[in-house]
Design a protein around this motif. Sequence first.
Motif, PDB file in Angstrom:
ATOM      1  N   VAL A  73       0.887  -1.160   0.000  1.00  0.00           N
ATOM      2  CA  VAL A  73       0.000   0.000   0.000  1.00  0.00           C
ATOM      3  C   VAL A  73       0.926   1.211   0.000  1.00  0.00           C
ATOM      4  O   VAL A  73       1.844   1.294   0.823  1.00  0.00           O
ATOM      5  N   LEU A  74       0.716   2.109  -0.944  1.00  0.00           N
ATOM      6  CA  LEU A  74       1.597   3.267  -1.072  1.00  0.00           C
ATOM      7  C   LEU A  74       0.883   4.553  -0.702  1.00  0.00           C
ATOM      8  O   LEU A  74      -0.209   4.831  -1.201  1.00  0.00           O
ATOM      9  N   ILE A  75       1.537   5.320   0.139  1.00  0.00           N
ATOM     10  CA  ILE A  75       1.086   6.663   0.473  1.00  0.00           C
ATOM     11  C   ILE A  75       2.106   7.589  -0.170  1.00  0.00           C
ATOM     12  O   ILE A  75       3.294   7.545   0.162  1.00  0.00           O
ATOM     13  N   VAL A  76       1.661   8.392  -1.129  1.00  0.00           N
ATOM     14  CA  VAL A  76       2.549   9.296  -1.864  1.00  0.00           C
ATOM     15  C   VAL A  76       2.144  10.723  -1.514  1.00  0.00           C
ATOM     16  O   VAL A  76       1.040  11.162  -1.829  1.00  0.00           O
ATOM     17  N   ASN A  77       3.054  11.423  -0.850  1.00  0.00           N
ATOM     18  CA  ASN A  77       2.781  12.772  -0.368  1.00  0.00           C
ATOM     19  C   ASN A  77       3.639  13.784  -1.119  1.00  0.00           C
ATOM     20  O   ASN A  77       4.852  13.652  -1.173  1.00  0.00           O
TER      21      ASN A  77
ATOM     22  N   TYR B 196       5.247   6.658  10.192  1.00  0.00           N
ATOM     23  CA  TYR B 196       6.225   5.766   9.551  1.00  0.00           C
ATOM     24  C   TYR B 196       6.875   4.831  10.566  1.00  0.00           C
ATOM     25  O   TYR B 196       7.133   3.666  10.271  1.00  0.00           O
ATOM     26  N   THR B 197       7.118   5.317  11.759  1.00  0.00           N
ATOM     27  CA  THR B 197       7.725   4.499  12.807  1.00  0.00           C
ATOM     28  C   THR B 197       6.823   3.330  13.191  1.00  0.00           C
ATOM     29  O   THR B 197       7.309   2.244  13.506  1.00  0.00           O
ATOM     30  N   ASN B 198       5.508   3.534  13.123  1.00  0.00           N
ATOM     31  CA  ASN B 198       4.549   2.525  13.584  1.00  0.00           C
ATOM     32  C   ASN B 198       3.722   1.892  12.467  1.00  0.00           C
ATOM     33  O   ASN B 198       2.764   1.183  12.740  1.00  0.00           O
ATOM     34  N   LYS B 199       4.071   2.130  11.223  1.00  0.00           N
ATOM     35  CA  LYS B 199       3.249   1.660  10.094  1.00  0.00           C
ATOM     36  C   LYS B 199       3.309   0.136   9.948  1.00  0.00           C
ATOM     37  O   LYS B 199       4.283  -0.492  10.345  1.00  0.00           O
ATOM     38  N   PRO B 200       2.268  -0.435   9.353  1.00  0.00           N
ATOM     39  CA  PRO B 200       2.308  -1.867   9.032  1.00  0.00           C
ATOM     40  C   PRO B 200       3.437  -2.147   8.022  1.00  0.00           C
ATOM     41  O   PRO B 200       3.802  -1.275   7.228  1.00  0.00           O
ATOM     42  N   GLU B 201       3.948  -3.350   8.037  1.00  0.00           N
ATOM     43  CA  GLU B 201       5.086  -3.718   7.191  1.00  0.00           C
ATOM     44  C   GLU B 201       4.802  -3.586   5.692  1.00  0.00           C
ATOM     45  O   GLU B 201       5.684  -3.223   4.925  1.00  0.00           O
ATOM     46  N   ASN B 202       3.583  -3.846   5.277  1.00  0.00           N
ATOM     47  CA  ASN B 202       3.277  -3.806   3.841  1.00  0.00           C
ATOM     48  C   ASN B 202       2.701  -2.449   3.394  1.00  0.00           C
ATOM     49  O   ASN B 202       1.998  -2.362   2.404  1.00  0.00           O
ATOM     50  N   VAL B 203       3.054  -1.404   4.135  1.00  0.00           N
ATOM     51  CA  VAL B 203       2.667  -0.035   3.783  1.00  0.00           C
ATOM     52  C   VAL B 203       3.945   0.773   3.634  1.00  0.00           C
ATOM     53  O   VAL B 203       4.886   0.611   4.412  1.00  0.00           O
ATOM     54  N   GLU B 204       3.983   1.636   2.631  1.00  0.00           N
ATOM     55  CA  GLU B 204       5.160   2.487   2.433  1.00  0.00           C
ATOM     56  C   GLU B 204       4.712   3.929   2.221  1.00  0.00           C
ATOM     57  O   GLU B 204       3.699   4.186   1.573  1.00  0.00           O
ATOM     58  N   LEU B 205       5.458   4.836   2.804  1.00  0.00           N
ATOM     59  CA  LEU B 205       5.219   6.270   2.667  1.00  0.00           C
ATOM     60  C   LEU B 205       6.341   6.863   1.832  1.00  0.00           C
ATOM     61  O   LEU B 205       7.514   6.703   2.163  1.00  0.00           O
ATOM     62  N   LEU B 206       5.987   7.525   0.748  1.00  0.00           N
ATOM     63  CA  LEU B 206       6.957   8.184  -0.125  1.00  0.00           C
ATOM     64  C   LEU B 206       6.636   9.670  -0.152  1.00  0.00           C
ATOM     65  O   LEU B 206       5.510  10.058  -0.469  1.00  0.00           O
ATOM     66  N   ALA B 207       7.591  10.491   0.185  1.00  0.00           N
ATOM     67  CA  ALA B 207       7.401  11.938   0.182  1.00  0.00           C
ATOM     68  C   ALA B 207       8.126  12.530  -1.026  1.00  0.00           C
ATOM     69  O   ALA B 207       9.324  12.319  -1.185  1.00  0.00           O
ATOM     70  N   ILE B 208       7.386  13.248  -1.857  1.00  0.00           N
ATOM     71  CA  ILE B 208       7.970  13.826  -3.073  1.00  0.00           C
ATOM     72  C   ILE B 208       7.997  15.345  -2.930  1.00  0.00           C
ATOM     73  O   ILE B 208       6.956  15.991  -2.845  1.00  0.00           O
ATOM     74  N   ASN B 209       9.210  15.881  -2.884  1.00  0.00           N
ATOM     75  CA  ASN B 209       9.386  17.321  -2.753  1.00  0.00           C
ATOM     76  C   ASN B 209       9.120  18.000  -4.091  1.00  0.00           C
ATOM     77  O   ASN B 209       9.566  17.539  -5.133  1.00  0.00           O
ATOM     78  N   ALA B 210       8.414  19.106  -4.036  1.00  0.00           N
ATOM     79  CA  ALA B 210       8.111  19.913  -5.230  1.00  0.00           C
ATOM     80  C   ALA B 210       9.349  20.720  -5.598  1.00  0.00           C
ATOM     81  O   ALA B 210       9.351  21.945  -5.551  1.00  0.00           O
TER      82      ALA B 210
END
Length: 180
Positions: free
Chosen positions: A70-74, A94-108
Amino acid sequence: MQDKKRLGYYISALLVVVLVGIVVKNVFIKETTVNPIVENEDGTKQLVFDAKLTRLDESSTTFKEYNGKVLIVNFWASWCGPCQEEASEFTDFYTNKPENVELLAINATSKDSSENAMKFQESYKLNFPIFLDLDGTLQKSFEIMAYPTTFIFDSKGKLMYTIKGSINQKELNKYIENLY
């Protein structure tokens, strides 16, 4: 007079060679830019895993590295007040997220700078992957109108949610609870 004519011919020939070179490059050596979002026949949007990402250190990867999660794209900018407010929420998430979840932060980055993105990461002690959108291609593809904007994709890359504005850890967990 002969020298001037000869110089004119040389310049003309050089110009023709340069123009032919540009045409050859454009026809034969096409750089492939993969649009990261496509629309499915049913109207839903899908993440294209072959789309390129540029890490904060300017090395490259693709969304494929995160396929199956599962992707969270910010999308964010260092000068954005709401982005600053949600930074600690994302770090805690991010410290407590489930293993199959990823957070990606994209800087403008095309509206900010890689230097400011690095300072932001250090200042807020961000512990998740940060990427740069150096030329604004990703922002254009994702149709970003304001910062922050967050997209949540299921593990197959189907866009499930678009959140315009800041979000907190509790809200993020609520969005993803049925996706993993």
